[in-house]
Design an enzyme around this catalytic site. Structure first.
Site, PDB file in Angstrom:
ATOM      1  N   TYR A 108      -1.981  -0.442  11.058  1.00 46.85           N
ATOM      2  CA  TYR A 108      -2.116  -1.124   9.758  1.00 46.85           C
ATOM      3  C   TYR A 108      -0.905  -0.817   8.867  1.00 46.85           C
ATOM      4  O   TYR A 108      -0.251  -1.723   8.344  1.00 46.85           O
ATOM      5  CB  TYR A 108      -3.412  -0.704   9.057  1.00 46.85           C
ATOM      6  CG  TYR A 108      -3.418  -1.016   7.571  1.00 46.85           C
ATOM      7  CD1 TYR A 108      -3.482  -2.335   7.124  1.00 46.85           C
ATOM      8  CD2 TYR A 108      -3.330   0.004   6.611  1.00 46.85           C
ATOM      9  CE1 TYR A 108      -3.461  -2.638   5.754  1.00 46.85           C
ATOM     10  CE2 TYR A 108      -3.306  -0.281   5.258  1.00 46.85           C
ATOM     11  CZ  TYR A 108      -3.369  -1.600   4.829  1.00 46.85           C
ATOM     12  OH  TYR A 108      -3.338  -1.897   3.486  1.00 46.85           O
ATOM     13  N   LYS A 125       2.058  -3.334   7.427  1.00 52.84           N
ATOM     14  CA  LYS A 125       2.349  -3.534   5.995  1.00 52.84           C
ATOM     15  C   LYS A 125       3.809  -3.150   5.699  1.00 52.84           C
ATOM     16  O   LYS A 125       4.491  -3.826   4.918  1.00 52.84           O
ATOM     17  CB  LYS A 125       1.407  -2.689   5.121  1.00 52.84           C
ATOM     18  CG  LYS A 125      -0.039  -3.134   5.114  1.00 52.84           C
ATOM     19  CD  LYS A 125      -0.263  -4.522   4.552  1.00 52.84           C
ATOM     20  CE  LYS A 125      -0.031  -4.608   3.053  1.00 52.84           C
ATOM     21  NZ  LYS A 125      -0.417  -5.968   2.529  1.00 52.84           N
ATOM     22  N   THR A 155       0.813  -1.215   0.000  1.00 46.57           N
ATOM     23  CA  THR A 155       0.000   0.000   0.000  1.00 46.57           C
ATOM     24  C   THR A 155       0.850   1.271   0.000  1.00 46.57           C
ATOM     25  O   THR A 155       2.006   1.247   0.445  1.00 46.57           O
ATOM     26  CB  THR A 155      -0.908  -0.020   1.250  1.00 46.57           C
ATOM     27  OG1 THR A 155      -1.523   1.252   1.417  1.00 46.57           O
ATOM     28  CG2 THR A 155      -0.106  -0.289   2.534  1.00 46.57           C
ATOM     29  N   ASP A 156       0.235   2.377  -0.413  1.00 44.02           N
ATOM     30  CA  ASP A 156       0.918   3.683  -0.341  1.00 44.02           C
ATOM     31  C   ASP A 156       1.044   4.174   1.110  1.00 44.02           C
ATOM     32  O   ASP A 156       1.826   5.077   1.398  1.00 44.02           O
ATOM     33  CB  ASP A 156       0.189   4.734  -1.198  1.00 44.02           C
ATOM     34  CG  ASP A 156      -1.273   4.951  -0.835  1.00 44.02           C
ATOM     35  OD1 ASP A 156      -1.768   4.318   0.120  1.00 44.02           O
ATOM     36  OD2 ASP A 156      -1.937   5.764  -1.519  1.00 44.02           O
ATOM     37  N   GLU A 157       0.257   3.568   2.020  1.00 45.91           N
ATOM     38  CA  GLU A 157       0.240   4.086   3.402  1.00 45.91           C
ATOM     39  C   GLU A 157       1.569   3.890   4.118  1.00 45.91           C
ATOM     40  O   GLU A 157       1.811   4.503   5.154  1.00 45.91           O
ATOM     41  CB  GLU A 157      -0.891   3.429   4.203  1.00 45.91           C
ATOM     42  CG  GLU A 157      -2.236   3.688   3.576  1.00 45.91           C
ATOM     43  CD  GLU A 157      -3.403   3.583   4.552  1.00 45.91           C
ATOM     44  OE1 GLU A 157      -3.170   3.505   5.769  1.00 45.91           O
ATOM     45  OE2 GLU A 157      -4.541   3.593   4.062  1.00 45.91           O
TER      46      GLU A 157
HETATM   47  P1  NAD Z   1      -9.759  -7.336   2.169  1.00 48.32           P
HETATM   48  O1  NAD Z   1      -9.766  -7.035   3.627  1.00 48.32           O
HETATM   49  O2  NAD Z   1     -10.974  -7.054   1.360  1.00 48.32           O
HETATM   50  O3  NAD Z   1      -9.424  -8.896   1.946  1.00 48.32           O
HETATM   51  C1  NAD Z   1      -8.425  -9.563   2.659  1.00 48.32           C
HETATM   52  C2  NAD Z   1      -8.573 -11.056   2.391  1.00 48.32           C
HETATM   53  O4  NAD Z   1      -7.520 -11.736   3.093  1.00 48.32           O
HETATM   54  C3  NAD Z   1      -9.893 -11.646   2.902  1.00 48.32           C
HETATM   55  O5  NAD Z   1     -10.435 -12.529   1.934  1.00 48.32           O
HETATM   56  C4  NAD Z   1      -9.499 -12.410   4.165  1.00 48.32           C
HETATM   57  O6  NAD Z   1     -10.331 -13.505   4.451  1.00 48.32           O
HETATM   58  C5  NAD Z   1      -8.081 -12.845   3.801  1.00 48.32           C
HETATM   59  N1  NAD Z   1      -7.239 -13.077   4.995  1.00 48.32           N
HETATM   60  C6  NAD Z   1      -7.089 -12.283   6.075  1.00 48.32           C
HETATM   61  N2  NAD Z   1      -6.235 -12.852   6.952  1.00 48.32           N
HETATM   62  C7  NAD Z   1      -5.816 -14.013   6.389  1.00 48.32           C
HETATM   63  C8  NAD Z   1      -4.899 -15.030   6.789  1.00 48.32           C
HETATM   64  N3  NAD Z   1      -4.257 -14.969   7.968  1.00 48.32           N
HETATM   65  N4  NAD Z   1      -4.694 -16.082   5.953  1.00 48.32           N
HETATM   66  C9  NAD Z   1      -5.361 -16.173   4.766  1.00 48.32           C
HETATM   67  N5  NAD Z   1      -6.245 -15.260   4.360  1.00 48.32           N
HETATM   68  C10 NAD Z   1      -6.451 -14.169   5.140  1.00 48.32           C
HETATM   69  O7  NAD Z   1      -8.477  -6.597   1.591  1.00 48.32           O
HETATM   70  P2  NAD Z   1      -8.278  -5.876   0.181  1.00 48.32           P
HETATM   71  O8  NAD Z   1      -8.797  -4.496   0.263  1.00 48.32           O
HETATM   72  O9  NAD Z   1      -8.729  -6.782  -0.892  1.00 48.32           O
HETATM   73  O10 NAD Z   1      -6.680  -5.771   0.156  1.00 48.32           O
HETATM   74  C11 NAD Z   1      -5.883  -6.833  -0.360  1.00 48.32           C
HETATM   75  C12 NAD Z   1      -4.419  -6.447  -0.219  1.00 48.32           C
HETATM   76  O11 NAD Z   1      -4.159  -5.247  -0.924  1.00 48.32           O
HETATM   77  C13 NAD Z   1      -3.985  -6.182   1.223  1.00 48.32           C
HETATM   78  O12 NAD Z   1      -2.695  -6.721   1.399  1.00 48.32           O
HETATM   79  C14 NAD Z   1      -3.970  -4.672   1.344  1.00 48.32           C
HETATM   80  O13 NAD Z   1      -3.011  -4.251   2.287  1.00 48.32           O
HETATM   81  C15 NAD Z   1      -3.568  -4.276  -0.063  1.00 48.32           C
HETATM   82  N6  NAD Z   1      -4.053  -2.961  -0.534  1.00 48.32           N
HETATM   83  C16 NAD Z   1      -5.373  -2.622  -0.433  1.00 48.32           C
HETATM   84  C17 NAD Z   1      -5.815  -1.402  -0.941  1.00 48.32           C
HETATM   85  C18 NAD Z   1      -7.264  -0.994  -0.876  1.00 48.32           C
HETATM   86  O14 NAD Z   1      -7.584   0.143  -1.231  1.00 48.32           O
HETATM   87  N7  NAD Z   1      -8.181  -1.857  -0.490  1.00 48.32           N
HETATM   88  C19 NAD Z   1      -4.895  -0.541  -1.531  1.00 48.32           C
HETATM   89  C20 NAD Z   1      -3.540  -0.910  -1.610  1.00 48.32           C
HETATM   90  C21 NAD Z   1      -3.139  -2.136  -1.116  1.00 48.32           C
HETATM   91  O1  DAU Z   2      -4.219   3.949   0.531  1.00 49.73           O
HETATM   92  C1  DAU Z   2      -4.400   2.575   0.417  1.00 49.73           C
HETATM   93  C2  DAU Z   2      -5.245   2.101   1.572  1.00 49.73           C
HETATM   94  O2  DAU Z   2      -6.567   2.570   1.330  1.00 49.73           O
HETATM   95  C3  DAU Z   2      -5.228   0.594   1.759  1.00 49.73           C
HETATM   96  O3  DAU Z   2      -3.932   0.175   2.084  1.00 49.73           O
HETATM   97  C4  DAU Z   2      -6.197   0.186   2.885  1.00 49.73           C
HETATM   98  O4  DAU Z   2      -6.260  -1.225   2.974  1.00 49.73           O
HETATM   99  C5  DAU Z   2      -7.579   0.734   2.557  1.00 49.73           C
HETATM  100  O5  DAU Z   2      -8.460   0.455   3.614  1.00 49.73           O
HETATM  101  C6  DAU Z   2      -7.517   2.249   2.318  1.00 49.73           C
HETATM  102  O6  DAU Z   2      -7.222   2.968   3.543  1.00 49.73           O
HETATM  103  P1  DAU Z   2      -7.951   4.359   3.907  1.00 49.73           P
HETATM  104  O7  DAU Z   2      -7.892   4.557   5.372  1.00 49.73           O
HETATM  105  O8  DAU Z   2      -7.456   5.453   3.035  1.00 49.73           O
HETATM  106  O9  DAU Z   2      -9.451   3.979   3.397  1.00 49.73           O
HETATM  107  P2  DAU Z   2     -10.885   4.209   4.057  1.00 49.73           P
HETATM  108  O10 DAU Z   2     -11.884   3.808   3.027  1.00 49.73           O
HETATM  109  O11 DAU Z   2     -10.999   3.595   5.406  1.00 49.73           O
HETATM  110  O12 DAU Z   2     -10.940   5.783   4.232  1.00 49.73           O
HETATM  111  C7  DAU Z   2     -10.750   6.659   3.129  1.00 49.73           C
HETATM  112  C8  DAU Z   2     -10.816   8.083   3.654  1.00 49.73           C
HETATM  113  O13 DAU Z   2     -12.157   8.341   4.093  1.00 49.73           O
HETATM  114  C9  DAU Z   2      -9.929   8.338   4.858  1.00 49.73           C
HETATM  115  O14 DAU Z   2      -9.414   9.658   4.786  1.00 49.73           O
HETATM  116  C10 DAU Z   2     -10.879   8.218   6.051  1.00 49.73           C
HETATM  117  C11 DAU Z   2     -12.199   8.709   5.485  1.00 49.73           C
HETATM  118  N1  DAU Z   2     -13.422   8.089   6.073  1.00 49.73           N
HETATM  119  C12 DAU Z   2     -13.508   6.741   6.115  1.00 49.73           C
HETATM  120  C13 DAU Z   2     -14.620   6.122   6.647  1.00 49.73           C
HETATM  121  C14 DAU Z   2     -14.727   4.617   6.749  1.00 49.73           C
HETATM  122  C15 DAU Z   2     -14.457   8.906   6.508  1.00 49.73           C
HETATM  123  O15 DAU Z   2     -14.392  10.139   6.444  1.00 49.73           O
HETATM  124  N2  DAU Z   2     -15.574   8.280   7.027  1.00 49.73           N
HETATM  125  C16 DAU Z   2     -15.698   6.935   7.154  1.00 49.73           C
HETATM  126  O16 DAU Z   2     -16.731   6.448   7.675  1.00 49.73           O
END
Ligand code: NAD
Ligand code: DAU
Length: 354
Positions: A161, A165, A135-137
């Site tokens: 988190y 990562k 992730t970018d975080e």
């Molecule tokens: P998600 O939470 O939707 O899905 C995570 C999946 O991993 C689920 O299916 C869960 O059951 C499985 N899981 C959790 N713990 C596990 C374990 N111990 N063993 C096996 N399976 C397990 O997550 P996502 O949003 O699809 O993100 C996927 C990946 O991409 C993550 O590594 C996250 O850090 C990264 N990522 C997410 C975003 C985003 O915006 N969602 C952006 C950048 C990177």
């Molecule tokens: O940047 C990549 C990341 O993006 C991934 O690594 C994470 O897995 C993914 O969850 C996401 O993280 P964020 O914290 O940026 O996403 P989230 O959707 O939780 O929140 C997006 C923005 O919106 C953040 O600034 C917080 C704000 N927010 C979020 C929620 C859930 C609100 O204002 N209200 C809310 O109820």
């Protein structure tokens, strides 16, 4: 010989989009190892459940015996590692699972991968890839005029988190540097699209707007994220898997920075247009709530390396992507009902109380 990819976390949001896309686009076989936490949902993969090229294994990445057997049985050419605890707010409420899965789990997976890879024949060793999805975080937070994060930006994670990562990224780097494991790391910005669990901003706002519930915006709503449509992210991962240089990291982003308020207002207007409610605007539901502790102000990705080296850039515009996404959530009531029962209700009640 047909390619076999082992995907971890393939029942989650990005993982399931990746599995569906690759099954359609490539001839690859896919083995999906997923623990099925609250965020994992096999419904996402119903359309391929009977495909002989696909196999689901229920289990966790930290179970070394299981991972060993899986690798021995399926002999994958690549592992694409999505599995993680992914929600920042949950990591603030209770970081334990984030340390267990994101750090210890990745370590266990790397150890079993190293043992498997070391025993492969020369040619197979050269072909093998371990792609870590990150992730970018990990780079921390930007000021309004700072340049976007590049692959050489120093790590400065701010939430449990992000720290978990970052730790996993460091382990992956070390396994390449020390043992020569052919690793690739991708760091991506915020994704949106179908199958995202509605704890995250975009699906939460769509569903609350649909139901006429308050739309909880943290702080002043001016935090900025760089949004990317999930299918573009999946293509980027496949591109890095195919052409990325082992040991390298690649930033992936949408060149699409937007403050949260703009996202929420866009969703309100789209829900009003697609599912109008007489005499009211969804914007009236916007409610400012207490800020997230340690809330990162701005993320932005410089995605020039992947574009110059591998020719990837996003295809979907935010306007078309967000419209498709709103429609998807409004049209898939059964999926929504399925994931918003039980523990979901409890999370919403606890997190947004007061
Ligand atoms: P998600 O939470 O939707 O899905 C995570 C999946 O991993 C689920 O299916 C869960 O059951 C499985 N899981 C959790 N713990 C596990 C374990 N111990 N063993 C096996 N399976 C397990 O997550 P996502 O949003 O699809 O993100 C996927 C990946 O991409 C993550 O590594 C996250 O850090 C990264 N990522 C997410 C975003 C985003 O915006 N969602 C952006 C950048 C990177
Ligand atoms: O940047 C990549 C990341 O993006 C991934 O690594 C994470 O897995 C993914 O969850 C996401 O993280 P964020 O914290 O940026 O996403 P989230 O959707 O939780 O929140 C997006 C923005 O919106 C953040 O600034 C917080 C704000 N927010 C979020 C929620 C859930 C609100 O204002 N209200 C809310 O109820």
């Amino acid at each position: 010989m047909r390619e076999t990819i082992c995907v971890t976390g393939g029942a989650g949001f990005i993982g399931s989009n990746f599995v569906l896309q690759r099954m359609q686009e490539d001839g690859a076989s896919i083995v999906n190892l997923d623990k099925l936490t609250y965020a994992g949902n096999l419904r996402n993969l119903e359309s391929i459940a009977g495909d002989p090229r696909y196999e689901f294994v229920h289990g966790e990445i930290g179970d070394r015996g299981l991972v060993r057997k899986l690798l021995e049985k399926h002999q994958p050419n690549a592992i694409v590692h999505f599995a993680a605890e992914s929600h920042v707010d949950r990591s603030i409420l209770g970081p334990d699972d984030f340390i267990r899965t994101n750090i210890d789990g990745t370590f266990a997976l790397l150890e079993e991968t190293r043992a498997y890879w070391s025993a492969l024949a020369d040619e197979e060793q050269k072909r093998f890839r371990f792609l870590h999805v990150s992730t970018d975080e990990v780079y921390g937070s930007l000021g309004p005029n700072d340049p976007a994060f590049s692959e050489t930006t120093a790590y400065a994670p701010n939430s449990p988190y992000a720290a978990s990562k970052a730790a996993s990224d460091h382990l992956v780097r070390a396994y390449h540097h020390t043992y020569g494991l052919p690793t690739l790391t991708t760091n991506c910005s915020n994704n949106y699209g179908p199958f995202q669990f509605p704890e995250k901003l975009i699906p939460l706002m769509i569903l609350n707007a649909r139901d006429g519930k308050p739309l909880p915006v943290y702080g002043d709503g001016k935090n900025v994220r760089d949004w990317l449509y999930v299918e573009d992210h999946c293509v980027a991962i496949a591109t890095v898997l195919r052409g990325g240089r082992p040991g390298e990291t690649y930033n992936i982003g949408g060149w699409n920075e937007k403050p949260n308020m703009e996202i929420v207002e866009t969703i309100c207007d789209l829900v009003d247009e697609i599912a109008p409610r007489a005499g009211t605007s969804r914007r009236d539901l916007i409610t400012f709530v207490k800020d997230r502790p340690g809330h990162d102000r701005r993320y932005a990705m410089d995605a020039r390396k992947i574009e110059h080296e591998l020719g990837w850039k996003p295809k979907e515009t935010f306007e078309t992507g967000i419209r498709k996404t709103v429609r998807w959530y409004l049209e898939n009531e059964e999926w929504v009902r399925d994931v918003t029962s039980g523990s979901y209700r409890q999370w919403i009640a606890t997190h947004y109380s007061g």
